[in-house]
Structures are given as C-alpha cells and as structure tokens.
Scaffold this active site. Structure first.
Site, PDB file in Angstrom:
ATOM      1  N   ARG A 290       0.959  -1.138   0.408  1.00  0.00           N
ATOM      2  CA  ARG A 290      -0.081   0.086  -0.278  1.00  0.00           C
ATOM      3  C   ARG A 290       0.859   1.141   0.049  1.00  0.00           C
ATOM      4  O   ARG A 290       0.438   2.143  -0.460  1.00  0.00           O
ATOM      5  CB  ARG A 290      -1.210   0.002   1.177  1.00  0.00           C
TER       6      ARG A 290
ATOM      7  N   TYR B 161     -17.123  13.865 -16.107  1.00  0.00           N
ATOM      8  CA  TYR B 161     -17.197  12.295 -15.953  1.00  0.00           C
ATOM      9  C   TYR B 161     -18.677  12.437 -14.726  1.00  0.00           C
ATOM     10  O   TYR B 161     -18.397  13.197 -13.791  1.00  0.00           O
ATOM     11  CB  TYR B 161     -16.395  11.908 -15.552  1.00  0.00           C
TER      12      TYR B 161
ATOM     13  N   ASP C 279      -7.777  16.779 -15.432  1.00  0.00           N
ATOM     14  CA  ASP C 279      -8.291  15.417 -16.115  1.00  0.00           C
ATOM     15  C   ASP C 279      -8.299  15.393 -17.562  1.00  0.00           C
ATOM     16  O   ASP C 279      -8.858  16.032 -18.432  1.00  0.00           O
ATOM     17  CB  ASP C 279      -9.737  14.743 -15.328  1.00  0.00           C
TER      18      ASP C 279
ATOM     19  N   LYS D 246      -8.798   4.023 -19.529  1.00  0.00           N
ATOM     20  CA  LYS D 246      -9.782   4.475 -20.351  1.00  0.00           C
ATOM     21  C   LYS D 246      -8.587   4.338 -21.458  1.00  0.00           C
ATOM     22  O   LYS D 246      -7.455   3.043 -21.361  1.00  0.00           O
ATOM     23  CB  LYS D 246      -9.500   5.618 -20.546  1.00  0.00           C
TER      24      LYS D 246
END
Ligand code: LCS
Length: 394
Positions: A59, A112, A184, A209
């Site tokens: 992590r 989005y 973005d 994407k």
C-alpha cells in the site's frame, strides 16, 4: 532510461519507466507481494523513518507499481505519479489532499458524472462548495473564482460533450487567484495533450481508458510536479488506501508501450467517422474536436496534437433514434467506458451521467438524445459499415 526526456513521445511510450532488472529482464517483473522482509529490526526501523530507501508494504509502495508510475510521470513531463485503484480514487485523493472544510472549487460542467457527484454530495458534506461552469468561456471561470477558491478542476475535452477549455488561459486565472489547476487528461492522454506544459499543477487520469487501452483494467493516476507535493500526496494516498495493485500496474505499463500508435489510429478513425456522421441525413449534429464545426476548434487545434478518439452526436429523432442505433450496432459494443481498442457506444443521460440529475445534465449540454462513441482501432470502413446498417434501421 537516463536520457528519456530527449526522446520523442513515440519512443518515450516504449521506454518510459523501464530500469534494470534481475536476469536482464527487459520489462519490470510483477512483484505480487503484499509485504517486504526486513534484513533486521534496525533495517525495518530505518525504512520507516525514511533513513534508508526500500520497500515496506505494497500500500505504501511496490516496485512494479513504481515503474508504471515513473512511466506515466515521464510521459506527462511531471515529477512523479501516484497509481490509484480507479480514476475516481485518483480524483478523490486529489480533493482530499488539497482541500479543507470551507474551501471552494470551480469545476467544468461537462465532467464524468461521478466526478460532479463526488463534489456535490460527498465533499459538500465536509463543507466544500463547488461552482460548476462552462469553462470554455473564460469569463465564466473568472466570475466563478472566489476568495476561498483553492482548486480549478477542468476535464478537457469534457465527458461527454467534448467541450474544450483553453488550459493555458485557465492556468493563468488560477495562479493569479492563488488557486491550483487540476486537469483530468483522460480523453486525450499525454500523447495528444500535455496539461503540465500548459501551466496545470496536477494531472489525473482514469487509466481504465486510453493509458491502459485494452478494457481489462480499472485504475487511475495522479501526476505532480515537485517533491514537496508528491510527498504530501503519498502520505494522503497511504491513509486513504485507494492504491493500484502490482498486476494492474504491469498491465497498464504494457499498454503504455502502444499508446502513441493507438492514439494516432483512434484519431484517424474518429476523424473519418465524425465526417461521415456529420454528412449523414439522420444526424442532427456532431461534436468532435477535429471538425471545423466544433465550437472550440481553434483551442483544440492549439492544444491537441491530434483530435482523439471520442465523438458525441445527436440523431434526428433524439433519444428514440439513439436507442434504435445502440440496439442495432454489432461491431461497436454497447457498453460504458472508453479508450479501449474496441469501439464502444453508450447513452450518457441514462448511463454514465445519470447520477448528475437532469437539470445539471441539461445545463452542461448533455441532451437526452446525445450518443457517445469511443472509436476503436478496428478498420474504419468496418466501423462505418456497422454504423450505416444500424442508421438504416432508424
Ligand atoms: N475521468 C473521466 C474523464 C472518465 O471518463 C472516468 C470514467 C473517470 C474519470 C473515472 O474513472 P474510473 O474510476 O472509472 O477509472 N469514465 C467512464 C465512462 O465514461 N464510462 O464508464 C466510465
């Protein structure tokens, strides 16, 4: 590679983030391990204090993840990057790191759906206020900025309208007002648009994407410009916990190698398809940054290396005509997401942007009849024939 920054983007895509590995492996091994053994108690303590470099726990950092992060940072001309479990995890990490209760965000309207909803629901619970504006008009951006504006958040081209914002101009507005510009860059990828070079402070991606490009990974990333910001973000991400895992990092890093040739093909195919749709008698309008009719054509020409793979359009006959089209295509898949090698078609008002609500959608230009097409890398004539047979059914 030490001289990576001197390479052209096509070469960078192939070599970015690649180092030297055991047995002369030419790609980073997958370190599918949650934790790393310490040599001694003293060694473990030194790693935690930051006195020695090394890995502790996945992590916190993992070599396969780090290689992919370095690759994306190199492609975006950033300092370092932070791999996240999804695009939404990346976006949440940015807001949670940069904002305090009482702060204000200016956000482009055509984003989005869940990004808008995250701001208007979860973050508003923590007394963070957002003004949504059409950022393609710079006056709107200037008028929306307040004393307490900390972040201007721009998705450009915006999902799904493709509304395009002049990043250089907005970065000046942000910096003149003591705010940061977060972009973005999911729709263009660093091959076609480099926000950090245009004055942005932070870039985020849904790597689900174009960066990964093969519709088999959900992932996100945050790219930052300097060590101080990186260190603050790394601490927050470690506490929030929305990190990418080693196997998905490996897949994304593999996908990056073909990013430049994929973006070229997506752009070539989409240009032909946008022209085909614009000339079709059953099509009301088409939005594509490569068309002369595109409302922000000049900005797109200046800001993009090529127009990309995303098209939105409205059929004469609105939603019902769109429904017939989506139920009739065979090669293009009826699915949300975008940016993969396969063409995907979907209806934002009932799918990706449902969560925004009708009023917010209408004000962002997301009409009920708008259809979004993510153009793949198939032979363009095959995609057009498929659209043609489906359009004939309307
Ligand atoms: N940013 C943009 C521009 C996106 O299009 C998406 C997802 C995200 C962020 C969030 O990324 P994720 O968490 O899904 O990796 N866009 C989607 C879409 O248009 N259809 O399905 C997902």
């Amino acid at each position: 590679m030490s001289e990576i920054n001197n390479l052209k983007i096509e070469s960078k895509c192939v070599h970015a983030g690649i180092g030297e590995y055991e047995f002369g492996a030419v790609v980073p091994p997958i370190y599918q391990t949650s934790t790393f053994k310490f040599e001694s108690a003293e060694h473990g303590g030194a790693l935690f204090k930051g006195e020695e470099k090394g890995y502790i726990y996945t992590r916190m950092q993992n070599p396969t993840v780090e290689a992919m992060e370095n690759a994306v940072a190199e492609l975006e001309n950033g300092y370092k990057a932070l791999g996240c479990a999804s695009g939404m995890a990346a976006i949440h990490t940015v807001f949670a790191t940069l904002l305090n209760a009482g702060d204000h965000v200016v956000c482009s309207k055509s984003v989005y759906g869940p990004t808008a909803t995250l701001l208007s629901t979860v973050l508003s619970k923590f007394n963070i206020e957002t003004t949504f504006i059409n950022a393609s008009n710079l006056e709107n951006v200037k008028n929306a900025v307040k004393e307490n504006t900390k972040v201007i958040y721009i998705e450009t081209p915006g999902n799904p309208t493709l509304e395009t914002t002049d990043l250089k101009a907005v970065s000046e507005i942000a910096h003149n007002n003591g705010a940061l510009l977060v972009v973005d860059n999911t729709f263009m990828s660093p091959v076609l648009q480099q926000p950090l070079m245009l004055g942005a402070d932070i870039v985020v991606h849904s790597m689900t994407k174009f960066l990964n490009g093969h519709a088999d990974v959900v992932a996100g990333i945050v790219v930052v410009k300097d060590e101080e910001t990186y260190s603050i973000f790394r601490k927050t991400l470690n506490q929030l916990g929305g990190v990418i895992d080693p196997f998905n990092s490996f897949l994304v890093h593999r996908g990056l190698k073909t990013l430049a040739i994929r973006m070229e093909k997506h752009s070539k195919n989409a240009t032909k398809i946008a022209e085909y749709l614009e000339a079709h008698p059953k099509v009301d309008w088409v939005r594509y940054p490569g068309l002369k009719s595109f409302p922000q054509y000049e900005v797109a020409q200046k800001q993009h290396k090529a127009p990309g793979g995303m098209i939105s359009f409205e059929l004469k006959g609105g939603l019902e005509a769109g429904r017939i089209l989506m139920n009739s295509v065979k090669l293009s898949q009826l699915a949300v997401s975008l940016g993969g090698v396969e063409s995907l078609i979907q209806h934002p008002a009932s799918m990706t942007h449902l969560s925004m609500g009708k009023e917010a959608r209408e004000s962002a230009g997301i009409t009920d009849g708008l259809v979004r097409l993510s153009v793949g890398i198939e032979d363009v004539d095959d995609i057009i024939s498929d659209l043609e047979q489906a359009l004939n059914k309307i």
